[in-house]
Write an enzyme that holds these catalytic residues in place. Structure first.
Site, PDB file in Angstrom:
ATOM      1  N   HIS A  55       0.814  -1.211   0.000  1.00 21.07           N
ATOM      2  CA  HIS A  55       0.000   0.000   0.000  1.00 21.07           C
ATOM      3  C   HIS A  55       0.851   1.267   0.000  1.00 21.07           C
ATOM      4  CE1 HIS A  55      -3.437   2.543   1.529  1.00 21.07           C
ATOM      5  NE2 HIS A  55      -4.085   1.723   0.727  1.00 21.07           N
ATOM      6  N   ASP A  93      16.601   9.514  -9.122  1.00 21.50           N
ATOM      7  CA  ASP A  93      18.056   9.679  -9.118  1.00 21.50           C
ATOM      8  C   ASP A  93      18.666   9.544  -7.722  1.00 21.50           C
ATOM      9  OD1 ASP A  93      17.869  10.097 -11.829  1.00 21.50           O
ATOM     10  OD2 ASP A  93      17.931  12.281 -11.687  1.00 21.50           O
ATOM     11  N   HIS A 117      -8.635  11.523   0.454  1.00 17.92           N
ATOM     12  CA  HIS A 117      -7.761  10.354   0.603  1.00 17.92           C
ATOM     13  C   HIS A 117      -6.552  10.645   1.495  1.00 17.92           C
ATOM     14  CE1 HIS A 117      -5.458   6.908  -1.526  1.00 17.92           C
ATOM     15  NE2 HIS A 117      -6.490   6.364  -0.927  1.00 17.92           N
ATOM     16  N   LYS A 165       3.007   4.360  -1.298  1.00 12.48           N
ATOM     17  CA  LYS A 165       2.945   5.197  -2.493  1.00 12.48           C
ATOM     18  C   LYS A 165       4.085   6.205  -2.434  1.00 12.48           C
ATOM     19  CE  LYS A 165      -1.645   4.804  -0.904  1.00 12.48           C
ATOM     20  NZ  LYS A 165      -1.997   3.587  -1.527  1.00 12.48           N
TER      21      LYS A 165
END
Length: 484
Positions: free
Chosen positions: A190, A197, A404, A192
């Site tokens: 879950h 780089d 969210h 995110k």
């Protein structure tokens, strides 16, 4: 940490994990009282690299000092057709940040997301609001041709869609691995985040979903020129990557290369433009954390327990139970910490919980139970509001029009995570949280400290027309908790 301001709107998606949705700081300068007046700052812009960077003296034994030019700011996505009053704090638009990170990449991009749905066809929806998602997908496709290595990890199990995003990216040379978290940890991946780089980092609530850009309210943080933190986050990514091999098994213990020197007891310490910051990354589940890594739950409990004046929480879902294991179990660990802070230390608690068409009405009794502790006569202050994103004419887009966010801010620290607040997310599910503690002279605190920015965003939402006290909910078609 510098950040200047500008004026612009934003947007994002609800992530239905498993079978439901997937989902800190000092006192803001001055005593900005509510009275319906929203904080007057405009949209944050990408901060320039600090001019007067220096490491701090060793005033807190064991801290990790870096010469990185770390600069950070908030990132947001505000759903289309959703307007705030003028002169409020808004983070840098998510679409702008993702495109910025893609254009900056010269060597490697690593992305962790529960699932990918960057076009409307992925979910059988025809909507022009998927255009930003299509643009992101097209720009990601060009990276291998620029000799930029791209690695992506997703979850098994994942959301059922018709997505072809990853097949398209693989044809262009992107490496993709699906981690069977169901088999390894009885949960899902879950987390995110992006790592670019090994220098730039994005962490927050959005998955790689076009709805995250235009239809769901999201929040994250982008940190530029911070190799120490990026390298540490890469260790978490790499743990997912190696577990994405077929027939992988969880090592016990994790090999030394996954250990970290950066944690709650030894944060990364940087100073830029008169703001000193202590940072560390927390992770879950415990089975994916080496002993040296602060666990996500430990970080949240520590932040709440160390607060002295206020705790502001914004999460999509709040359950003092497990949600996905059968049978479900009562899991009051965070709930107890909140009640203890309010009762024993008289800390002011404000909780902003999302409510949308797909929210689970079973959440309401737990929120009412917490709110029932509120007693001004006893100096116990627990206030709870539901944040409702108007659906309007967007009813044909599933799992959208919801807040969210997954963050917390207190008078001591700020926390930006990737997990909803229920038991499974800390026991079996992969998540990441960034913990930030900052100090700055009063004249620069309000405009330059990320903690201050986060509190301003919370205040904006708390006093907005979209936030409703539990007792004032009434019958709202855009909030399932009102239909009881």
């Amino acid at each position: 940490m510098t950040s200047t301001y500008r004026s612009l709107p934003d947007s994002y998606v609800s992530n239905k994990g498993r079978s439901t949705s997937c989902v800190t700081l000092a006192v803001v300068l001055g005593c900005l009282t509510v009275l319906g007046i929203l904080l007057a700052i405009a949209v944050l812009k990408r901060p320039p690299a600090p001019k007067d960077h220096e490491t701090l003296p060793g005033d807190a034994g064991g801290d990790n000092f870096t010469t990185d030019q770390c600069s950070m700011t908030l990132v947001e996505s505000i759903p289309q057709h959703m307007k705030y009053k003028a002169n409020v704090t808004l983070g840098i638009p998510l679409e702008e940040v993702w495109k910025d990170l893609i254009s900056m990449a010269t060597d490697q991009v690593e992305v962790s997301s529960f699932y990918w749905t960057l076009t409307g066809e992925d979910i059988n929806v025809n909507s022009s609001s998927d255009i930003p998602g299509r643009d992101i997908l097209e720009q990601l496709e060009t990276l291998p041709s620029r000799n930029v290595s791209v690695r992506v990890v997703i979850s098994v199990p994942t959301v059922r869609t018709n997505s072809t995003d990853l097949e398209i990216l693989k044809q262009k040379g992107v490496q993709v691995r699906a981690v069977d978290f169901g088999r390894l940890a009885k949960g899902v991946l879950h987390s995110k985040f992006w790592i670019v780089d090994r220098k730039h980092v994005f962490i927050g609530s959005p998955n790689m979903d076009w709805r995250a850009l235009t239809q769901v309210k999201e929040l994250g943080v982008v940190i530029y020129n911070c190799s120490s933190l990026a390298t540490d986050l890469h260790k978490i990514f790499q743990s997912y990557w190696v577990m994405g091999k077929s027939n992988s098994s969880l090592p016990q213990p994790w090999p030394p290369e996954y250990d970290t020197a950066i944690n709650k007891d030894h944060p990364l310490l940087v100073k830029a433009d008169n703001v000193s910051s202590r940072l560390y990354l927390a992770g879950s589940p415990p089975s994916f954390c080496p002993q040296s890594r602060t666990q996500d739950l430990e970080a949240i409990l520590s932040i709440i327990s160390e607060s002295q004046h206020f705790v502001d929480v914004a999460v999509m879902e709040y359950f003092p139970t497990t949600r996905f294991e059968k049978p479900q179990r009562y899991w009051p660990i965070i709930d107890d910490a909140i009640r203890t802070a309010a009762f024993e230390r008289r800390v002011k608690i404000r909780m902003l919980i999302s409510c949308g068409r797909d929210s689970d009405p079973a959440m309401l009794p737990f929120l009412q139970s917490l709110a029932s502790m509120d007693s001004p006569q006893q100096h116990i202050n627990i206030q709870i509001k539901l944040y409702i994103v108007p659906v309007g004419n967007q009813s044909d887009i599933p799992y959208s029009r919801v807040n969210h966010n997954k963050y917390m801010v207190t008078d001591k620290e700020a926390y930006i995570g990737t997990s909803n607040w229920s038991g499974d997310y800390f026991l079996t599910t992969a998540g990441v949280g960034l913990v930030i503690s900052q100090r700055a002279p009063h004249p620069v605190w309000k405009t330059e400290a990320l903690q201050s920015q986060l509190r301003a965003v919370f205040d904006r939402d708390w006093h907005s027309e979209f936030a409703v006290h539990l007792d004032d909910l009434g019958d709202n078609p855009d909030c399932s908790l009102s239909r009881r």
